[in-house]
Design a protein around this motif. Structure first.
Motif, PDB file in Angstrom:
ATOM      1  N   SER A  33      27.317 -17.631   1.515  1.00 19.40           N
ATOM      2  CA  SER A  33      25.889 -17.362   1.607  1.00 19.40           C
ATOM      3  C   SER A  33      25.368 -17.215   0.181  1.00 19.40           C
ATOM      4  CB  SER A  33      25.620 -16.092   2.418  1.00 19.40           C
ATOM      5  OG  SER A  33      26.238 -14.969   1.822  1.00 19.40           O
ATOM      6  N   VAL A  34      24.379 -18.013  -0.167  1.00 18.11           N
ATOM      7  CA  VAL A  34      23.900 -18.049  -1.548  1.00 18.11           C
ATOM      8  C   VAL A  34      22.397 -18.256  -1.561  1.00 18.11           C
ATOM      9  CG1 VAL A  34      24.413 -20.526  -1.706  1.00 18.11           C
ATOM     10  CG2 VAL A  34      24.138 -19.202  -3.801  1.00 18.11           C
ATOM     11  N   VAL A  35      21.733 -17.571  -2.489  1.00 20.71           N
ATOM     12  CA  VAL A  35      20.299 -17.762  -2.688  1.00 20.71           C
ATOM     13  C   VAL A  35      20.037 -17.963  -4.173  1.00 20.71           C
ATOM     14  CG1 VAL A  35      19.793 -15.277  -2.878  1.00 20.71           C
ATOM     15  CG2 VAL A  35      17.976 -16.874  -2.248  1.00 20.71           C
ATOM     16  N   VAL A  36      19.165 -18.901  -4.468  1.00 19.77           N
ATOM     17  CA  VAL A  36      18.704 -19.131  -5.830  1.00 19.77           C
ATOM     18  C   VAL A  36      17.322 -18.492  -5.967  1.00 19.77           C
ATOM     19  CG1 VAL A  36      18.075 -20.855  -7.564  1.00 19.77           C
ATOM     20  CG2 VAL A  36      19.957 -21.317  -5.960  1.00 19.77           C
ATOM     21  N   ILE A  37      17.172 -17.617  -6.933  1.00 17.94           N
ATOM     22  CA  ILE A  37      15.866 -17.010  -7.218  1.00 17.94           C
ATOM     23  C   ILE A  37      15.302 -17.694  -8.460  1.00 17.94           C
ATOM     24  CG2 ILE A  37      14.624 -14.896  -7.767  1.00 17.94           C
ATOM     25  CD1 ILE A  37      16.825 -13.357  -6.290  1.00 17.94           C
ATOM     26  N   ASP A  38      14.209 -18.403  -8.270  1.00 20.55           N
ATOM     27  CA  ASP A  38      13.675 -19.271  -9.319  1.00 20.55           C
ATOM     28  C   ASP A  38      12.292 -18.797  -9.750  1.00 20.55           C
ATOM     29  OD1 ASP A  38      13.046 -21.302 -11.036  1.00 20.55           O
ATOM     30  OD2 ASP A  38      12.922 -22.870  -9.507  1.00 20.55           O
ATOM     31  N   ALA A  39      12.171 -18.443 -11.042  1.00 18.74           N
ATOM     32  CA  ALA A  39      10.885 -17.992 -11.575  1.00 18.74           C
ATOM     33  C   ALA A  39       9.918 -19.148 -11.799  1.00 18.74           C
ATOM     34  CB  ALA A  39      11.095 -17.224 -12.877  1.00 18.74           C
ATOM     35  N   GLY A  82      10.529 -16.409  -7.239  1.00 21.90           N
ATOM     36  CA  GLY A  82      10.454 -15.013  -7.641  1.00 21.90           C
ATOM     37  C   GLY A  82      11.026 -14.811  -9.026  1.00 21.90           C
ATOM     38  N   THR A  83      10.698 -13.665  -9.610  1.00 19.73           N
ATOM     39  CA  THR A  83      11.197 -13.309 -10.935  1.00 19.73           C
ATOM     40  C   THR A  83      11.987 -12.016 -10.820  1.00 19.73           C
ATOM     41  OG1 THR A  83       9.290 -14.323 -12.018  1.00 19.73           O
ATOM     42  CG2 THR A  83      10.559 -12.734 -13.300  1.00 19.73           C
ATOM     43  N   VAL A  84      13.199 -12.024 -11.332  1.00 24.33           N
ATOM     44  CA  VAL A  84      14.057 -10.846 -11.264  1.00 24.33           C
ATOM     45  C   VAL A  84      13.650  -9.859 -12.350  1.00 24.33           C
ATOM     46  CG1 VAL A  84      16.416  -9.989 -11.516  1.00 24.33           C
ATOM     47  CG2 VAL A  84      15.966 -12.071 -10.200  1.00 24.33           C
ATOM     48  N   ALA A  85      13.444  -8.612 -11.961  1.00 25.92           N
ATOM     49  CA  ALA A  85      13.085  -7.555 -12.908  1.00 25.92           C
ATOM     50  C   ALA A  85      14.318  -6.835 -13.430  1.00 25.92           C
ATOM     51  CB  ALA A  85      12.137  -6.554 -12.254  1.00 25.92           C
ATOM     52  N   THR A  86      15.235  -6.485 -12.515  1.00 23.56           N
ATOM     53  CA  THR A  86      16.453  -5.772 -12.914  1.00 23.56           C
ATOM     54  C   THR A  86      17.606  -6.152 -12.009  1.00 23.56           C
ATOM     55  OG1 THR A  86      15.993  -3.858 -11.497  1.00 23.56           O
ATOM     56  CG2 THR A  86      15.188  -3.768 -13.769  1.00 23.56           C
TER      57      THR A  86
END
Length: 322
Positions: A33-39, A82-86
């Protein structure tokens, strides 16, 4: 990107460029299970095409990413805007928090956020970046072949850039700008290769219509050029990793800052892998994609080892397999 973010995954990939998507593709095909979070802010967005990539020569950066997303989803992977904050440690895994407040848990992290190019503060330079203000001959050399090329001295690799671009054009001018004087050896190399040297500070990029026309010096002189080569200061885009103790370090080349990793992409913090320009400043798209694929395989292997150990312990305790 319409995929919904679930609560947890085997792997969260932060960064949706070539490295991140290829890593996610390998993991999805490994039934993870994998998700890419792309800003959504790729480094190569200003470029017209991707070059030096076998079977995809000249493809637009946007089209390459779109194809990659389709392939990741084809095998059950997700791609979320989305953009990762922390990112923080959470037991044996990690909690990733986005700037919009969403959170997700990951057993492993693959960070492929790339880098930010910091250019000299010269008017007109930024607006032409990726078009006729370039940095890499292997990325753009063919497109400016035989043109009048200027090399703006802006970093430790500027002399190297001038000698390299001489392979693509006989008309190279080196703008000393505010850099240290050439050594005797460098001056001799330039003379032997017929590379002209212009002294004086560069104060502006001259633009005519929608093309670069030259560089203006502090005395008002304009030296006509069709393309300008500049060495950006490259800085890893990964401040969200600070809570994990992963901070950028000065690159040995002097070209900027990066996050160190071992040859498999493993970072100094267990459970975190790095791929692409965030750890390799000079990687082109093909190399970044390959590094992402290799890191994905290594992450899967790491998870297999963890799961095998847990199974062995359960077996020894007489716990039935699930």
């Amino acid at each position: 990107m319409t995929d919904q973010l679930a609560n947890s995954y085997d792997v969260v990939v932060v960064g949706g460029g070539a490295a991140g998507l290829n890593g996610a593709l390998m993991l999805a095909r490994a039934r993870r299970s994998v998700v890419v979070i792309d800003a959504g802010h790729p480094r190569n967005a200003p470029a017209d095409g991707v070059h030096g990539l076998l079977a995809r020569e000249g493809i637009s950066p946007k089209d390459l990413v779109e194809r990659g997303r389709v392939e990741v989803r084809q095998f059950g992977g997700q791609v979320v805007a989305g953009t990762v904050a922390t990112a923080a440690q959470d037991g044996t895994g990690f909690t990733v928090t986005l700037t919009d407040g969403r959170t997700v848990r990951a057993r492993r992290l693959l960070v492929t956020t790339g880098l930010v190019d910091e250019l000299p503060n010269i008017p007109g330079l930024q607006s032409r970046w990726g078009h006729d203000v370039i940095h890499c001959p292997y990325c753009h050399g063919w497109e400016v072949r035989d043109q009048a090329i200027g090399v703006l001295a802006s970093g430790p690799m500027s002399v190297h850039q001038a000698l390299l671009f001489r392979q693509w054009s006989p008309d190279i001018t080196y703008f000393a700008h505010t850099s240290v004087p050439l050594t005797e050896e460098q001056a001799e190399q330039f003379a032997a290769r017929d590379i002209r040297v212009v002294t004086g500070e560069v104060t502006a990029v001259e633009i005519a219509g929608d093309r670069l026309a030259g560089l203006r010096l502090s005395d008002g002189t304009v030296v006509e050029r069709e393309a300008v080569v500049v060495g950006s200061r490259m800085v890893a885009d990964a401040s969200f990793l600070a809570p994990l103790g992963l901070l950028p370090k000065e690159h040995p080349s002097g070209m900027g800052e990066y996050l160190p990793s071992d040859p498999t992409g493993r970072a100094d913090v267990p459970g975190v892998w790095l791929a692409g320009n965030v750890t390799d400043l000079s990687a082109q798209v093909g190399a970044a994609a390959a590094a992402g694929a290799a890191a994905g395989a290594q992450i899967n292997f790491d998870l297999v080892n963890e799961e095998t150990q847990a199974a062995v312990e359960a077996y020894r305790a007489g716990v039935p397999l699930t």
